[in-house]
Enzyme design. Structure first.
Site, mmCIF file in Angstrom:
data_model
loop_
_atom_site.group_PDB
_atom_site.id
_atom_site.type_symbol
_atom_site.label_atom_id
_atom_site.label_comp_id
_atom_site.label_asym_id
_atom_site.label_seq_id
_atom_site.Cartn_x
_atom_site.Cartn_y
_atom_site.Cartn_z
ATOM 1 N N SER A 41 0.865 -1.183 0.000
ATOM 2 C CA SER A 41 0.000 0.000 0.000
ATOM 3 C C SER A 41 0.903 1.234 0.000
ATOM 4 O O SER A 41 1.873 1.312 0.760
ATOM 5 C CB SER A 41 -0.898 -0.015 1.235
ATOM 6 O OG SER A 41 -0.108 -0.174 2.385
ATOM 7 N N VAL A 80 8.483 -8.189 4.908
ATOM 8 C CA VAL A 80 7.025 -8.208 5.121
ATOM 9 C C VAL A 80 6.675 -9.288 6.133
ATOM 10 O O VAL A 80 7.525 -10.091 6.530
ATOM 11 C CB VAL A 80 6.241 -8.437 3.800
ATOM 12 C CG1 VAL A 80 6.596 -7.371 2.778
ATOM 13 C CG2 VAL A 80 6.461 -9.834 3.253
ATOM 14 N N LYS A 81 5.426 -9.296 6.515
ATOM 15 C CA LYS A 81 4.965 -10.277 7.494
ATOM 16 C C LYS A 81 5.257 -11.681 6.954
ATOM 17 O O LYS A 81 4.871 -12.012 5.824
ATOM 18 C CB LYS A 81 3.464 -10.093 7.697
ATOM 19 C CG LYS A 81 2.909 -10.788 8.898
ATOM 20 C CD LYS A 81 1.431 -10.390 9.050
ATOM 21 C CE LYS A 81 0.779 -11.131 10.169
ATOM 22 N NZ LYS A 81 1.347 -10.793 11.474
ATOM 23 N N LYS A 188 18.954 -18.156 12.806
ATOM 24 C CA LYS A 188 18.165 -17.079 13.450
ATOM 25 C C LYS A 188 17.117 -17.692 14.389
ATOM 26 O O LYS A 188 16.854 -17.175 15.476
ATOM 27 C CB LYS A 188 17.492 -16.215 12.376
ATOM 28 C CG LYS A 188 16.455 -15.219 12.913
ATOM 29 C CD LYS A 188 17.102 -14.165 13.777
ATOM 30 C CE LYS A 188 16.271 -13.036 14.304
ATOM 31 N NZ LYS A 188 14.873 -13.019 14.408
ATOM 32 N N HIS A 191 18.869 -18.649 17.470
ATOM 33 C CA HIS A 191 19.127 -17.404 18.216
ATOM 34 C C HIS A 191 17.901 -17.049 19.051
ATOM 35 O O HIS A 191 18.003 -16.742 20.245
ATOM 36 C CB HIS A 191 19.462 -16.271 17.233
ATOM 37 C CG HIS A 191 19.362 -14.898 17.816
ATOM 38 N ND1 HIS A 191 18.151 -14.271 18.053
ATOM 39 C CD2 HIS A 191 20.315 -14.031 18.242
ATOM 40 C CE1 HIS A 191 18.370 -13.093 18.599
ATOM 41 N NE2 HIS A 191 19.677 -12.919 18.717
ATOM 42 N N ASN A 192 16.734 -17.085 18.424
ATOM 43 C CA ASN A 192 15.515 -16.711 19.148
ATOM 44 C C ASN A 192 15.199 -17.705 20.259
ATOM 45 O O ASN A 192 14.744 -17.311 21.338
ATOM 46 C CB ASN A 192 14.329 -16.609 18.185
ATOM 47 C CG ASN A 192 14.388 -15.349 17.345
ATOM 48 O OD1 ASN A 192 15.458 -14.812 17.110
ATOM 49 N ND2 ASN A 192 13.249 -14.879 16.891
ATOM 50 N N GLU A 195 17.333 -16.882 23.042
ATOM 51 C CA GLU A 195 16.791 -15.636 23.625
ATOM 52 C C GLU A 195 15.647 -15.955 24.616
ATOM 53 O O GLU A 195 15.592 -15.391 25.712
ATOM 54 C CB GLU A 195 16.298 -14.775 22.466
ATOM 55 C CG GLU A 195 15.613 -13.491 22.822
ATOM 56 C CD GLU A 195 15.073 -12.811 21.546
ATOM 57 O OE1 GLU A 195 15.821 -12.690 20.546
ATOM 58 O OE2 GLU A 195 13.889 -12.423 21.540
HETATM 59 P P1 NBP Z 1 4.961 -6.816 9.859
HETATM 60 O O1 NBP Z 1 5.384 -8.196 10.163
HETATM 61 O O2 NBP Z 1 3.955 -6.162 10.710
HETATM 62 O O3 NBP Z 1 4.414 -6.786 8.340
HETATM 63 C C1 NBP Z 1 3.883 -5.628 7.763
HETATM 64 C C2 NBP Z 1 4.375 -5.474 6.342
HETATM 65 O O4 NBP Z 1 4.022 -6.624 5.553
HETATM 66 C C3 NBP Z 1 3.716 -4.285 5.655
HETATM 67 O O5 NBP Z 1 4.672 -3.681 4.836
HETATM 68 C C4 NBP Z 1 2.617 -4.944 4.825
HETATM 69 O O6 NBP Z 1 2.202 -4.198 3.731
HETATM 70 C C5 NBP Z 1 3.333 -6.175 4.370
HETATM 71 N N1 NBP Z 1 2.472 -7.215 3.828
HETATM 72 C C6 NBP Z 1 1.580 -8.019 4.434
HETATM 73 BR BR1 NBP Z 1 1.097 -7.893 6.191
HETATM 74 N N2 NBP Z 1 0.985 -8.885 3.615
HETATM 75 C C7 NBP Z 1 1.505 -8.625 2.408
HETATM 76 C C8 NBP Z 1 1.281 -9.174 1.137
HETATM 77 N N3 NBP Z 1 0.416 -10.168 0.939
HETATM 78 N N4 NBP Z 1 1.974 -8.659 0.092
HETATM 79 C C9 NBP Z 1 2.844 -7.647 0.285
HETATM 80 N N5 NBP Z 1 3.105 -7.095 1.485
HETATM 81 C C10 NBP Z 1 2.444 -7.574 2.533
HETATM 82 O O7 NBP Z 1 6.226 -5.852 9.723
HETATM 83 P P2 NBP Z 1 7.511 -5.716 10.674
HETATM 84 O O8 NBP Z 1 7.170 -5.765 12.115
HETATM 85 O O9 NBP Z 1 8.233 -4.545 10.126
HETATM 86 O O10 NBP Z 1 8.367 -7.041 10.368
HETATM 87 C C11 NBP Z 1 8.808 -7.368 9.051
HETATM 88 C C12 NBP Z 1 9.494 -8.727 9.100
HETATM 89 O O11 NBP Z 1 10.630 -8.650 9.954
HETATM 90 C C13 NBP Z 1 8.617 -9.848 9.663
HETATM 91 O O12 NBP Z 1 8.872 -11.039 8.972
HETATM 92 C C14 NBP Z 1 9.073 -9.967 11.089
HETATM 93 O O13 NBP Z 1 8.851 -11.258 11.631
HETATM 94 C C15 NBP Z 1 10.561 -9.676 10.934
HETATM 95 N N6 NBP Z 1 11.228 -9.222 12.146
HETATM 96 C C16 NBP Z 1 10.633 -8.338 12.983
HETATM 97 C C17 NBP Z 1 11.287 -7.905 14.130
HETATM 98 C C18 NBP Z 1 10.662 -6.896 15.047
HETATM 99 O O14 NBP Z 1 11.279 -6.597 16.082
HETATM 100 N N7 NBP Z 1 9.495 -6.350 14.714
HETATM 101 C C19 NBP Z 1 12.565 -8.378 14.402
HETATM 102 C C20 NBP Z 1 13.162 -9.248 13.527
HETATM 103 C C21 NBP Z 1 12.485 -9.656 12.400
HETATM 104 P P3 NBP Z 1 0.964 -3.149 3.891
HETATM 105 O O15 NBP Z 1 1.564 -1.914 4.470
HETATM 106 O O16 NBP Z 1 0.486 -2.960 2.498
HETATM 107 O O17 NBP Z 1 -0.046 -3.783 4.785
#
Ligand code: NBP
Length: 485
Positions: A41, A80-81, A188, A191-192, A195
């Site tokens: 989006s 992304v998720k 990874k 690692h988790n 953690e």
């Molecule tokens: P989220 O895990 O909350 O995902 C949101 C993002 O995914 C948005 O950009 C959303 O787009 C996009 N998205 C989804 Br939901 N479905 C989609 C689809 N079908 N096609 C395209 N895009 C899609 O984001 P985050 O917390 O920034 O984490 C991103 C990744 O990093 C995840 O895999 C997470 O497990 C990993 N991670 C997170 C952390 C942390 O501390 N948060 C740490 C390490 C790794 P939209 O804006 O259009 O809805």
């Protein structure tokens, strides 16, 4: 915002929620990088552009524009998720990328999904790299620990870019090519898992000290701050002191006392344990940490059990300072076990999936940027440098000595917790694991006898080769048998 000129960006990020935005900003802040950005989006893209004009992002509204904005070989990091979103973005990218381009999944994917995706994407001639990224939002922005898998060839392009954004520990970037296909996400995941264990052990230490000495959270914060100057020095100990010191603005109470005591989970700890069960590796500290969160999150069961009887004797700590030192040592010994178990799982995973994982390098890249960053990871690296074939980390001289020095305290703490009726599942399971590992003889012999009795599962003998079965329902004589495990 830069003009969306063709081929101007050397790296792209897809997915601009908190992790993707921060990673994109990190990339943009490094010399020589021009960063293309794309989100499903467009609102998120607009927000990022307006809040960070200094980054010079090259933004696109369509995946075709995004691909065109990248120089070749095109390199894009998906943030992304994890799950269906990742597959959807890979599908889109493989339509617009060309052979030789690189797709990196930086999300928290399950490593078996990464193996599947790598295989499918490789058939198109495009490289697919599953990269574990640890450090949360702050790490993504300022320098995470990065665990990339994928082909060695893709790492030639990717390595310098990832090195430029990774955390730096003792002068070295916290990134290394972990191994092929799913190796990065596997490591990874471990690692988790570690953690989870580390956090649970710290929580148990806090609980024992609080209930044993009556110290306030702020006073215990001082204890943790002090511990953070010694062998326990780590990010998790440091933030524990910060959390314990925090006062709730609304009630004036310690924040920890107003937080609901039900721990959540995103699933990577459970994956670590499920995978360990499949591999047959006892990661009991990690498993207890996952289960402790599950138990905490069962309000109905907990409410029904509140009047179950506890110990009849009252518990008092005679010498708080000695008790706190015992807890510190128990924490260190249990932590060594948690890491030892985690590395056992890495070794088993590497063997199962054909990865050449250099354990010392993994310990090195966990020294900075990630949640389990800790001083003692240097000792793990040294242990694997000294003995690349080390069978169990806890048997390396440094760790053997550390546990030997801590074990009296460790035993007192576990016994005290049991006596006082204070749950300490990670402390006690770690000690049981240690005692199990070092035992000359285990009651597994009896288990084998039982299995043979009811299921004719056979057994081996200590005094001669072969496989045997006792005719339990016959004359109880022993016969040679085919090994059925
Ligand atoms: P989220 O895990 O909350 O995902 C949101 C993002 O995914 C948005 O950009 C959303 O787009 C996009 N998205 C989804 Br939901 N479905 C989609 C689809 N079908 N096609 C395209 N895009 C899609 O984001 P985050 O917390 O920034 O984490 C991103 C990744 O990093 C995840 O895999 C997470 O497990 C990993 N991670 C997170 C952390 C942390 O501390 N948060 C740490 C390490 C790794 P939209 O804006 O259009 O809805």
């Amino acid at each position: 915002m830069a003009e969306n000129a063709h081929g101007t960006a050397n790296i792209g990020v897809v997915g601009l929620a908190v992790m993707g935005s921060n990673l994109a900003r990190n990339l943009a802040s490094r010399e020589g990088n021009t960063v293309a950005v794309f989100n499903r989006s467009y609102e998120k893209t607009e927000t990022l552009l307006s809040e960070h004009p200094e980054a010079g992002f090259v933004a696109s509204k369509t995946i075709e524009e995004f691909a065109a904005s990248l120089s070749t070989p095109r390199t894009a990091i998906i943030m992304v998720k994890a799950g269906a979103g990742t597959d959807a973005v890979i599908d889109q990218l493989t339509q617009v990328f060309e052979p030789g381009d690189i797709i990196v999944d930086g999300g928290n994917a399950l490593f078996t999904d990464t193996i599947r995706r790598e295989k499918a994407v490789r058939e198109t001639g495009i490289h697919f790299v599953g990269a574990g990224i640890s450090g949360g939002e702050e790490g993504a922005l300022n320098g995470p620990s990065i665990m990339p898998g994928g082909s060695a060839e893709s790492y030639e392009t990717l390595g310098p870019i990832l090195s430029s954004i990774a955390a730096v520990a003792e002068g070295e970037p916290c990134v290394t090519h972990v191994g092929t296909d799913g190796a990065g996400h596997f490591v990874k995941m471990i690692h988790n898992g570690i953690e989870y264990a580390d956090m649970q052990l710290i929580a148990e230490a806090y609980d024992l000290i609080r209930r044993g000495t009556g110290k306030s959270p702020a006073e215990i914060a001082d204890v943790f701050a002090e511990w953070n100057t010694g062998e326990l020095e780590s990010y998790l100990i440091e933030i524990t002191a910060e959390v314990l010191r925090q006062v709730d603005a609304e009630t004036g109470q310690p924040l920890v006392d107003v937080i609901l005591d039900q721990a959540g989970a995103k699933g990577t700890g459970a994956w670590t344990v499920q995978t360990a069960l499949d591999l047959g590796i006892p990661v009991s500290g990690i498993a207890e940490a996952v289960f402790a969160r599950s138990l905490s999150s069962k309000p109905a069961q907990r409410a029904a059990a509140t009047d179950l009887p506890g110990p009849s004797d009252a518990w008092t700590v005679d010498d708080p300072e000695t008790f706190i030192e015992d807890v510190r040592r128990a924490l260190y010994a249990s932590k060594i076990i948690a890491y030892s178990q985690g590395f056992d799982e890495i070794v088993a995973g590497a063997e199962q999936y054909g990865w050449n994982i250099r354990k010392g390098e993994i310990a090195k890249i966990w020294r900075g940027g990630c949640i389990i960053r800790a001083q003692f990871l240097n000792r793990i690296t040294e242990a694997y440098v000294d003995d690349a074939g080390l069978v169990a980390l806890v048997t390396a001289p440094y760790f053997r000595d550390a546990v030997a020095g801590a074990q009296d305290s460790w035993r007192r703490v576990v016994a005290t917790a049991a006596h006082a009726g204070i749950p300490a599942p990670a402390f006690s399971s770690s000690l049981s694991y240690y005692d199990g590992l070092r035992a000359d003889r285990l009651p597994a012999a009896l288990v084998q006898g039982q299995r043979d009795f009811f299921g004719a599962h056979t057994y081996k003998r200590v005094d001669k080769e072969g496989t045997f079965h006792t005719l339990w329902s016959g004359d109880r004589s022993e016969i040679s048998a085919v090994d059925t495990h």
